[in-house]
Design a protein around this motif. Structure first.
Motif, mmCIF file in Angstrom:
data_model
loop_
_atom_site.group_PDB
_atom_site.id
_atom_site.type_symbol
_atom_site.label_atom_id
_atom_site.label_comp_id
_atom_site.label_asym_id
_atom_site.label_seq_id
_atom_site.Cartn_x
_atom_site.Cartn_y
_atom_site.Cartn_z
ATOM 1 N N TRP A 90 29.785 -44.308 73.955
ATOM 2 C CA TRP A 90 31.119 -44.599 74.481
ATOM 3 C C TRP A 90 32.214 -43.682 73.945
ATOM 4 O O TRP A 90 33.065 -43.213 74.722
ATOM 5 N N PRO A 91 32.264 -43.372 72.639
ATOM 6 C CA PRO A 91 33.306 -42.431 72.186
ATOM 7 C C PRO A 91 33.188 -41.069 72.861
ATOM 8 O O PRO A 91 34.197 -40.445 73.205
ATOM 9 N N GLY A 92 31.940 -40.594 73.051
ATOM 10 C CA GLY A 92 31.747 -39.318 73.712
ATOM 11 C C GLY A 92 32.162 -39.350 75.166
ATOM 12 O O GLY A 92 32.735 -38.378 75.691
ATOM 13 N N LEU A 93 31.882 -40.438 75.850
ATOM 14 C CA LEU A 93 32.300 -40.579 77.245
ATOM 15 C C LEU A 93 33.823 -40.582 77.364
ATOM 16 O O LEU A 93 34.394 -39.976 78.273
ATOM 17 N N LEU A 94 34.478 -41.253 76.423
ATOM 18 C CA LEU A 94 35.942 -41.282 76.424
ATOM 19 C C LEU A 94 36.508 -39.890 76.184
ATOM 20 O O LEU A 94 37.450 -39.454 76.865
ATOM 21 N N LEU A 95 35.913 -39.162 75.226
ATOM 22 C CA LEU A 95 36.362 -37.804 74.942
ATOM 23 C C LEU A 95 36.134 -36.902 76.152
ATOM 24 O O LEU A 95 36.981 -36.057 76.486
ATOM 25 N N LEU A 96 35.000 -37.083 76.824
ATOM 26 C CA LEU A 96 34.702 -36.274 78.003
ATOM 27 C C LEU A 96 35.739 -36.510 79.102
ATOM 28 O O LEU A 96 36.213 -35.559 79.748
ATOM 29 N N LEU A 97 36.115 -37.758 79.319
ATOM 30 C CA LEU A 97 37.118 -38.065 80.334
ATOM 31 C C LEU A 97 38.472 -37.457 79.964
ATOM 32 O O LEU A 97 39.184 -36.936 80.833
ATOM 33 N N CYS A 98 38.816 -37.516 78.683
ATOM 34 C CA CYS A 98 40.088 -36.914 78.239
ATOM 35 C C CYS A 98 40.066 -35.398 78.436
ATOM 36 O O CYS A 98 41.049 -34.797 78.884
ATOM 37 N N ALA A 99 38.930 -34.781 78.089
ATOM 38 C CA ALA A 99 38.815 -33.331 78.214
ATOM 39 C C ALA A 99 38.868 -32.896 79.667
ATOM 40 O O ALA A 99 39.418 -31.829 79.990
ATOM 41 N N SER A 100 38.318 -33.697 80.552
ATOM 42 C CA SER A 100 38.289 -33.342 81.969
ATOM 43 C C SER A 100 39.654 -33.472 82.625
ATOM 44 O O SER A 100 39.883 -32.906 83.710
#
Length: 387
Positions: free
Chosen positions: A77-87
């Motif tokens: 979940w933290p990685g998914l959140l970071l991915l969404l922020c980066a995108s």
């Protein structure tokens, strides 16, 4: 399925395929990223351009959630959140600049590509299609960059089928004659498999093991030996004395990663060491956002985090050569390598500490990205990674 539903679904599906296959870690597949501007231009609405941009970027960045989970020993979940922020940056830029006016699209896409290549949006501007310029036009240098940019612009016009055929021709010719970038004479990059312990194990035994590795490679004829990011851990006077004494009486130069720490934070650096002494030759221009570079800390009055030296020290002089250093994250974005190429270096030196990418293609993508840039500008390349 109705036609008006089929076209958007097909565009999103193809954008996901382009992001997944183009950024799979195989250098000759990079030109598939050129499908993105075509799909962006074929979108009929601004909302559809957002979905196409999201599909492409998330597919190209699919290894990030697993990498973050490995790094922090957490779930996805933290990685998914970071991915969404980066995108967000990529999607916002391409969505805002999309237009129904076909005549305005070339200029709009050129602006979007430019924004994603330089800060601030370029900070998360990985998966940039222009990276494939080195595969399509190897050895062309800046003219190859111009040709690739012209190709990207042509792909958002009504002439895109003809442009795509021409680019495919260059792609086929390049694939048929492809050569890996050459390794400079007497240089050698050392790949390690020390996992998370590299840079964290500060024991004398670890340094002595690395010194033995260096001397073993030097006995084989290498005179300039490159070790991965963080190989030396914290850079201290004690570590400096140990390495300089170990290299005295030899003509060996070691380039290795380390952390230069002070009260305000730290710099991710490359050190050049020989029997005559040691010096910091490079301070990372763009550390990994979030995990290393944390600019909000200074705003909150806190210390710590890696500093970003955005446009500083693009080249360094080491062992009678001018090197273009690229540490880890810098290999995934555009402006650091192009800034270095403006100074016409002799060698690209790319290092990384990718233990946390296990189970992903992140390190493979880093390698092929820098390989493509080296081929575009006909530069020698030295790679050194820890996994």
């Amino acid at each position: 399925m109705r036609r008006e539903q089929l076209q958007p679904t097909a565009l999103i599906a193809v954008s996901i395929v382009a992001g997944t296959v183009g950024w799979s870690g195989h250098v000759l597949l990079l030109p598939l990223a050129f499908a993105f501007p075509v799909l962006w231009a074929l979108a009929r609405t601004r909302a559809m351009s957002a979905f196409v941009s999201t599909g492409y970027f998330l597919a190209a960045s699919r290894g990030l959630p697993q990498g973050v989970a490995n790094f922090y020993s957490s779930d996805l979940w933290p990685g998914l959140l970071l991915l969404l922020c980066a995108s967000a940056g990529f999607v916002i830029v391409h969505t805002v600049l999309w237009t129904k006016r076909k005549g305005a699209r070339p200029c709009r896409y050129l602006l979007a590509a430019g924004l994603m290549a330089i800060p601030p949006f370029g900070i998360t501007g990985w998966a940039h299609p222009i990276t494939a310029a080195g595969v399509l036009f190897p050895g062309w240098g800046w003219w190859g960059l111009v040709a690739a940019t012209a190709g990207l612009i042509g792909l958002v016009t009504r002439m895109w089928p003809a442009v795509a055929i021409v680019l495919a021709g260059f792609w086929i010719c390049s694939a048929a004659t492809w050569d890996d970038p050459n390794l400079p004479e007497s240089w050698q990059g050392v790949d390690l498999e020390m996992g998370a312990s590299l840079g964290r194990d500060a024991s004398i035994e670890r340094h002595r093991d690395l010194i033995v590795t260096v001397k073993d490679r030097a006995s084989g004829g290498a005179r300039t030996i490159v070790l991965p990011e963080s190989a030396l851990g914290f850079w201290t006077p004690t570590v400096e004395r140990l390495w300089v004494r170990a290299l005295q009486g030899t003509d060996t130069t070691v380039i290795a990663g380390a952390a230069d720490v002070d009260a305000g934070g730290y710099d991710n650096v490359l050190i050049a060491i020989s029997g005559a002494g040691a010096q910091i030759v490079y301070r990372e221009r763009m550390p990994v956002p979030g995990s290393m570079w944390q600019p909000w800390r200074s705003v909150l009055g806190a210390s710590g985090g890696a500093r970003a030296h955005f446009f500083e020290n693009p080249v360094a002089a080491v062992a009678d050569s001018r090197i273009a250093p690229l540490i880890c994250y810098e290999q995934l974005i555009v402006w650091p390598v192009l800034q270095s190429m403006l100074h016409d270096p002799d060698v690209i030196v790319a290092v990384g500490n990718g233990w946390w990418t296990k189970g992903t293609s992140i390190v493979a993508i880093q390698r092929v990205s820098v390989e493509a840039w080296a081929r575009l500008f006909a530069k020698s390349l030295v790679l050194s990674f820890n996994t």
